[in-house]
Design a protein around this motif. Structure first.
Motif, PDB file in Angstrom:
ATOM      1  N   GLN A   1      28.706  57.735  41.814  1.00  0.00           N
ATOM      2  CA  GLN A   1      28.356  56.409  42.342  1.00  0.00           C
ATOM      3  C   GLN A   1      27.657  55.592  41.260  1.00  0.00           C
ATOM      4  OE1 GLN A   1      28.874  54.943  45.503  1.00  0.00           O
ATOM      5  NE2 GLN A   1      28.063  53.106  44.521  1.00  0.00           N
TER       6      GLN A   1
ATOM      7  N   PRO B   1      25.722  50.469  47.502  1.00  0.00           N
ATOM      8  CA  PRO B   1      26.672  51.593  47.427  1.00  0.00           C
ATOM      9  C   PRO B   1      27.547  51.684  48.678  1.00  0.00           C
ATOM     10  CG  PRO B   1      24.437  52.398  47.844  1.00  0.00           C
ATOM     11  CD  PRO B   1      24.325  50.925  47.565  1.00  0.00           C
ATOM     12  N   LEU B   2      27.092  51.060  49.779  1.00  0.00           N
ATOM     13  CA  LEU B   2      27.755  51.114  51.071  1.00  0.00           C
ATOM     14  C   LEU B   2      27.748  52.566  51.592  1.00  0.00           C
ATOM     15  CD1 LEU B   2      30.735  48.673  50.370  1.00  0.00           C
ATOM     16  CD2 LEU B   2      28.501  48.125  51.361  1.00  0.00           C
ATOM     17  N   PRO B   3      27.775  52.813  52.882  1.00  0.00           N
ATOM     18  CA  PRO B   3      27.910  51.824  53.946  1.00  0.00           C
ATOM     19  C   PRO B   3      26.627  51.019  54.157  1.00  0.00           C
ATOM     20  CG  PRO B   3      27.492  53.990  54.898  1.00  0.00           C
ATOM     21  CD  PRO B   3      27.614  54.195  53.415  1.00  0.00           C
TER      22      PRO B   3
ATOM     23  N   ARG C   1      30.446  67.370  47.969  1.00  0.00           N
ATOM     24  CA  ARG C   1      29.331  66.658  48.623  1.00  0.00           C
ATOM     25  C   ARG C   1      28.666  67.632  49.587  1.00  0.00           C
ATOM     26  NH1 ARG C   1      29.258  60.732  51.247  1.00  0.00           N
ATOM     27  NH2 ARG C   1      29.146  60.305  49.022  1.00  0.00           N
TER      28      ARG C   1
ATOM     29  N   ALA D   1      29.729  63.474  55.750  1.00  0.00           N
ATOM     30  CA  ALA D   1      30.669  62.366  55.944  1.00  0.00           C
ATOM     31  C   ALA D   1      30.788  61.489  54.695  1.00  0.00           C
ATOM     32  CB  ALA D   1      30.203  61.513  57.118  1.00  0.00           C
ATOM     33  N   SER D   2      31.962  60.919  54.514  1.00  0.00           N
ATOM     34  CA  SER D   2      32.182  59.994  53.399  1.00  0.00           C
ATOM     35  C   SER D   2      33.395  59.136  53.701  1.00  0.00           C
ATOM     36  CB  SER D   2      32.426  60.775  52.107  1.00  0.00           C
ATOM     37  OG  SER D   2      32.904  59.923  51.088  1.00  0.00           O
ATOM     38  N   THR D   3      33.325  57.875  53.369  1.00  0.00           N
ATOM     39  CA  THR D   3      34.511  57.012  53.379  1.00  0.00           C
ATOM     40  C   THR D   3      34.944  56.749  51.945  1.00  0.00           C
ATOM     41  OG1 THR D   3      33.948  55.966  55.467  1.00  0.00           O
ATOM     42  CG2 THR D   3      35.378  54.706  53.994  1.00  0.00           C
ATOM     43  N   ARG D   4      34.040  56.169  51.142  1.00  0.00           N
ATOM     44  CA  ARG D   4      34.404  55.710  49.804  1.00  0.00           C
ATOM     45  C   ARG D   4      34.588  56.839  48.793  1.00  0.00           C
ATOM     46  NH1 ARG D   4      32.252  51.967  52.523  1.00  0.00           N
ATOM     47  NH2 ARG D   4      30.987  53.707  53.221  1.00  0.00           N
TER      48      ARG D   4
ATOM     49  N   HIS E   1      23.691  61.191  42.899  1.00  0.00           N
ATOM     50  CA  HIS E   1      25.070  60.782  43.233  1.00  0.00           C
ATOM     51  C   HIS E   1      25.644  60.160  41.955  1.00  0.00           C
ATOM     52  CE1 HIS E   1      28.542  59.527  45.337  1.00  0.00           C
ATOM     53  NE2 HIS E   1      27.998  58.943  46.402  1.00  0.00           N
TER      54      HIS E   1
END
Ligand code: CP
Length: 295
Positions: A132, A254-256, A101, A48-51, A129
Motif C-alpha cells: 500500500q 488507502p480506502l475503504p 494478509r 477481508a480485502s477488496t483492493r 502494509h
C-alpha cells in the motif's frame, strides 16, 4: 537487486529500491505480457480485502500467470485449525510467491522465515502494509512530481492504521518531508515512528500541506466498542474544508472510507483516492516482476 527477496516491511527497502519499484510500475502501467506464464502466485487472505487482493489478482493475470489461495480462512483447512506455519509450507511448495494478509502483527515475518518462496506482506495486523505504501508513494510522486521536501498531513487512526505506519517509515527516507499528524490523543502516532508535528484540528493543517492522507478509524483493532464510540466520526473532511487548501493539494486515502471523507470531496480537483487505488495494479505488477526476477 530485489530478485528472490520477500517484502515484509517497507523498512526492507532502501530509497533506491523504492524508486526502482515506482519506475518499474510506471513502465508497466498499460503493459500486458506472458512473463508469469506457467507460474502461480498464492493469495492467502485471512482478513477481508477488496483492493489489495483484487489488484494483485489483476496484476498476476496481466503478467500471464495464475493464482491459488483463499480470500478468507473459511473455505480452507485454516477453518480446521491448520497453523500458519503448515499453510505457508504447503503453498510455498505449490507456488512461486505468496501474498499474505493476516490479522496478527508479525505474521508476514514469521511466514518469510518458513517459506521457500518470496512472501509479500499484504497487511499484518496494525503493523505494516508495505505494498500500500508503494502505491501511496506512486500517487504522491505522480501528483506532486517528487516525494522529497513535501508537507504531508496524515489524519485519523494513526495508532492502529498499518498503512500509516509503513508510509511514515518510507517518508523518512526522503529528505525534507514534514509530517503533520492529525488525530485524537487516543489514536496518536506512537513516538517510535519518529519526529512529527501533532495537531487535533483538521482546519489548522489543510492550508499548510501538499498531501492530506486520510484514514478510517480501525474499528476492528480497537480494544472495545466503547473506545470506538469515543472517536467515531471525529474527522469528516468535506468540500468546504478545502476552500483554504493549496491549489495542488491532493487528498489520498488507502480506502475503504467510512465517513471520514464526505462524497462532496469526490468532485473537487483535490480528490485523488480512486486514482491512487487504481495505481495499485501497476505497482503490484512491478513488485511481482522484480521479486520474481521476471523477464
Ligand atoms: N487499502 C487496502 O488495503 O484496501 P483493502 O483492505 O480493500 O485491500
Amino acid at each position: 537487486m530485489l530478485k528472490n527477496r520477500s517484502l515484509v516491511s517497507i523498512r526492507d527497502l532502501s530509497r533506491a529500491e523504492i524508486e526502482l519499484v515506482l519506475d518499474t510500475a510506471h513502465k508497466l502501467e498499460n503493459h500486458r505480457g506472458r512473463h508469469l506464464e506457467h507460474r502461480q502466485v498464492a493469495l492467502l487472505f485471512y482478513e477481508a480485502s477488496t483492493r489489495t487482493r483484487n489488484s494483485f489478482l489483476t496484476a498476476v493475470h496481466q503478467l500471464g500467470g495464475s493464482e491459488a489461495g483463499f480470500s478468507s480462512g473459511e473455505g480452507s483447512s485454516v477453518a480446521k485449525g491448520e497453523s500458519l506455519h503448515d499453510t505457508i509450507k504447503m503453498f510455498s511448495a505449490y507456488c512461486d510467491a505468496i501474498v499474505l494478509r493476516h490479522p496478527r502483527d508479525g505474521a508476514a515475518r514469521w511466514a518469510a522465515d518458513v517459506s521457500d518462496v518470496p512472501i509479500i506482506n499484504a497487511g499484518d495486523g496494525k503493523n505494516q502494509h508495505p505494498t500500500q505504501t508503494l502505491l501511496d508513494l506512486y500517487a504522491i510522486r505522480a501528483t506532486q512530481g517528487r516525494i522529497e521536501n513535501l508537507s504531508i498531513g496524515i489524519m485519523g487512526d494513526l495508532k492502529y492504521g498499518r498503512t500509516v505506519h509503513s508510509l511514515v517509515d518510507a517518508l523518512r527516507l526522503f529528505p525534507g518531508v514534514q509530517i503533520h499528524c492529525i488525530s485524537p490523543d487516543s489514536l496518536a502516532l506512537p513516538q517510535s515512528y519518529g519526529p512529527h508535528q501533532v495537531h487535533h484540528r483538521l482546519e489548522d493543517v489543510i492550508p499548510q500541506v501538499d498531501v492530506l492522507y486520510c484514514t478510517r478509524i480501525q474499528r476492528e483493532r480497537l480494544p472495545d466498542e466503547a473506545e470506538y464510540e469515543k472517536v467515531k466520526g471525529i474527522y469528516r473532511l468535506n468540500a468546504a474544508h478545502l476552500h483554504h487548501a493549496r491549489p495542488h493539494l491532493k487528498i489520498l486515502h488507502p480506502l475503504p472510507r467510512v465517513d471520514e471523507i464526505h462524497p462532496d470531496v469526490d468532485a473537487t480537483p483535490h480528490a485523488y483516492y480512486f486514482q491512487q487505488a487504481a495505481g495499485g495494479v501497476a505497482v503490484r505488477k512491478a513488485l511481482l516482476y522484480l521479486l520474481l526476477g521476471l523477464q
